[in-house]
Design a protein around this motif. Structure first.
Motif, PDB file in Angstrom:
ATOM      1  N   ALA A 234      10.423   5.603   1.579  1.00 31.23           N
ATOM      2  CA  ALA A 234       9.359   6.509   2.696  1.00 31.23           C
ATOM      3  C   ALA A 234       7.748   6.419   2.987  1.00 31.23           C
ATOM      4  O   ALA A 234       7.486   5.530   3.032  1.00 31.23           O
ATOM      5  CB  ALA A 234       9.460   7.851   2.635  1.00 31.23           C
ATOM      6  N   LEU A 235       7.315   6.475   1.264  1.00 31.17           N
ATOM      7  CA  LEU A 235       6.150   6.065   0.703  1.00 31.17           C
ATOM      8  C   LEU A 235       6.302   4.392   0.546  1.00 31.17           C
ATOM      9  O   LEU A 235       4.625   4.257   1.912  1.00 31.17           O
ATOM     10  CB  LEU A 235       5.779   7.170  -0.730  1.00 31.17           C
ATOM     11  CG  LEU A 235       5.922   8.295  -0.431  1.00 31.17           C
ATOM     12  CD1 LEU A 235       5.690   8.378  -2.502  1.00 31.17           C
ATOM     13  CD2 LEU A 235       5.116   8.926  -0.212  1.00 31.17           C
ATOM     14  N   GLY A 236       6.660   3.879   0.325  1.00 32.17           N
ATOM     15  CA  GLY A 236       5.952   2.390   0.791  1.00 32.17           C
ATOM     16  C   GLY A 236       6.370   1.736   1.498  1.00 32.17           C
ATOM     17  O   GLY A 236       5.194   1.209   1.914  1.00 32.17           O
ATOM     18  N   ASN A 237       6.769   2.893   2.630  1.00 34.07           N
ATOM     19  CA  ASN A 237       6.408   1.986   3.875  1.00 34.07           C
ATOM     20  C   ASN A 237       5.022   2.380   4.604  1.00 34.07           C
ATOM     21  O   ASN A 237       4.108   1.382   4.988  1.00 34.07           O
ATOM     22  CB  ASN A 237       7.712   2.734   5.150  1.00 34.07           C
ATOM     23  CG  ASN A 237       8.833   1.674   4.947  1.00 34.07           C
ATOM     24  OD1 ASN A 237       8.625   0.925   4.715  1.00 34.07           O
ATOM     25  ND2 ASN A 237       9.934   2.552   4.792  1.00 34.07           N
ATOM     26  N   TYR A 238       4.746   3.772   4.198  1.00 32.62           N
ATOM     27  CA  TYR A 238       3.200   3.801   4.149  1.00 32.62           C
ATOM     28  C   TYR A 238       2.160   2.482   3.670  1.00 32.62           C
ATOM     29  O   TYR A 238       1.317   2.014   3.433  1.00 32.62           O
ATOM     30  CB  TYR A 238       2.960   5.171   3.672  1.00 32.62           C
ATOM     31  CG  TYR A 238       1.969   5.698   4.672  1.00 32.62           C
ATOM     32  CD1 TYR A 238       0.826   5.629   5.412  1.00 32.62           C
ATOM     33  CD2 TYR A 238       0.583   5.567   3.250  1.00 32.62           C
ATOM     34  CE1 TYR A 238      -0.429   5.981   5.544  1.00 32.62           C
ATOM     35  CE2 TYR A 238      -0.707   6.331   2.903  1.00 32.62           C
ATOM     36  CZ  TYR A 238      -1.171   6.512   4.361  1.00 32.62           C
ATOM     37  OH  TYR A 238      -2.301   6.948   4.233  1.00 32.62           O
TER      38      TYR A 238
END
Length: 480
Positions: A234-238
């Motif tokens: 989830a953090l990676g998408n950001y």
């Protein structure tokens, strides 16, 4: 000077241009070979498009034929027949023809133009009909094939993603050892996100990110997934600046990049490479050691090994995730192993040879230790190590393999297990043994387990399978 690269060089077209120019001058292969300093058999392979010549040799050939390198590489076919010959040669080397299992037709000067026209016409019509049948799932398979080609071209190593992951780890002071849930939460804090664990997460999601309020919603029911990995993705998408994907191809690429980014956080490049290099020096490389050192799943460790093995260890490799039914779920290779493929080049959904390690491992009683095996294939001998793991969709084998010459670096190289595969030859394992067929053919009627999802179109929406209304209602209900 024309920039000649492996991707740009059309060996079939160049070979035909050389043959046409040679015959126009009345030269034999032997005469041309004397002029350029190579044996006639090598020239024959080049003219037939079966060997890629070096640029220096191409320049000598061009000089001997009174032409230029640019003309050999860029000229159009000399005539209609030459164009047909090139088209037929290319078609026969493509995945569509390979999937048919038919013998190669030798394109010779004695073949009439009418026969050439008919064969090329059949190829075009077959390709057209296959395209007509291609529904959305077929497009997804094509996207997967294109992405796998990209991964192979870069040896599944993305330095920019490695750099971004390391910068984030440095920002929270993580230097060594497994990435704990506490440090994972610190990463979210550093990026300005708060975490909320809920019991009503939409069933079609693993997490939901509220970009407006910078919250990430997770569930304590991890559904078999590592919560650290779910949060890191989830953090990676950001961090990677992903936007709503325009099509399935972009969705798939974003997912691969986020998974890679998460893996680079869980198994940081610097520490992981140091561990692998020490193990290689001791000839004790083992995927399970990588798993244990960083407290990740065997599948995550196997994937991460493919990211770093070629770039840092000089080892080409392949990975498979195979369902107990024998069907490929995921796969990657840059070592030339002959994965089964359909006419589009897609591997997913194809049946793996029952003599490969990824199939044999299901019948091995000892499930505690990795199973190792050498397999002789039509593309050479490979050493593979495999384990089985149960997932929500059933039992899967996870295997990592390398060509024979690289087996010396791995624990388990001394295995006496060996098998032989003749696939894609159907007599290898796709047909039942003659004795069984004689006894039962026509007397067996199985009730098949229908894979209904294979008949359906891909789920609609920017994020396939996700119900946007359900997600928006969820966010609305959790907005203060």
């Amino acid at each position: 000077m024309t920039d000649v690269t492996e991707e740009a060089l059309d060996t079939v077209a160049v070979g035909r241009q050389i043959r046409h120019a040679r015959k126009s001058l009345g030269l034999t292969l032997g005469q041309l070979s004397e002029r350029v300093g190579v044996v006639p058999s090598q020239l024959s392979l080049i003219e037939n498009g079966k060997r890629e010549p070096k640029v220096s040799l191409l320049m000598r050939i061009a000089t001997a034929l009174g032409t230029t390198l640019e003309q050999l590489l860029g000229a159009q076919p000399a005539d209609r027949r030459a164009a047909l010959e090139i088209e037929l040669e290319k078609a026969q080397r493509g995945p569509l023809y390979a999937a048919l299992g038919l013998p190669q037709v030798r394109v010779s000067p004695r073949m009439s133009t009418e026969v050439l026209e008919a064969l090329v016409g059949l190829q075009r019509e077959l390709a057209r009909r296959m395209e007509e049948q291609a529904a959305t799932p077929e497009e997804a398979r094509r996207a997967n094939t294109e992405l796998r080609a990209e991964m192979r071209a870069c040896n599944n190593y993305y330095p920019e993603l490695e750099r971004q992951a390391q910068e984030l780890l440095d920002a929270v002071g993580h230097e060594d050892g497994p990435l704990s849930q506490h440090v994972t939460a610190d990463l979210a804090d550093h990026l300005g996100f708060s975490l909320r664990f809920v019991n009503d997460l939409p069933h079609s999601t693993r997490s939901v990110t509220d970009l407006r309020n910078k919250r990430i919603y997770l569930t304590q029911d991890d559904r078999g997934h590592d919560q650290r990995s779910v949060l890191l993705q989830a953090l990676g998408n950001y961090v990677l600046g992903h936007r709503t994907p325009a099509d399935y191809s972009e969705f798939l690429r974003q997912r691969v990049y986020t998974n890679y980014f998460a893996a680079a956080l869980l198994l940081p490049e610097r520490q992981t490479v140091a561990l692998l290099q020490r193990a290689k020096a001791q000839k004790e490389l083992a995927i399970e050691d990588l798993r244990d050192a960083f407290a990740v799943s065997y599948e995550s460790a196997a994937h991460r090994f493919t990211n770093l093995a070629t770039e840092h260890l000089g080892i080409t490799t392949h990975f498979q995730k195979v369902h107990e039914s024998g069907i490929v779920h995921k796969a990657y290779e840059n070592d030339g192993v002959n994965f089964p493929a359909d006419h589009t080049g897609a591997i997913e959904g194809q049946a793996i040879c029952r003599y490969w390690t990824s199939r044999v491992v299901f019948d091995v009683p000892d499930k505690f230790r990795a199973f190792n095996q050498y397999t002789d294939t039509v593309n050479g001998t490979f050493w593979c190590t495999a384990r089985t793991e149960r997932h929500s969709a059933g039992l899967f084998s996870l295997s990592v393999g390398v060509p024979f010459e690289h087996a010396k670096w791995f624990r388990g190289r001394d295995t006496t297990e060996r098998s032989k595969s003749r696939c894609p030859d159907e007599t290898c394992c796709r047909r039942p043994p003659e004795a069984l067929a004689a006894a039962w053919e026509g007397n067996a009627w199985p009730a098949t387990r229908a894979n209904e999802h294979l008949l359906a179109a891909m789920p609609p929406g920017a994020f396939p399978g996700v119900d946007d209304t359900e997600v928006y209602r969820f966010l609305e209900s959790h907005t203060d």
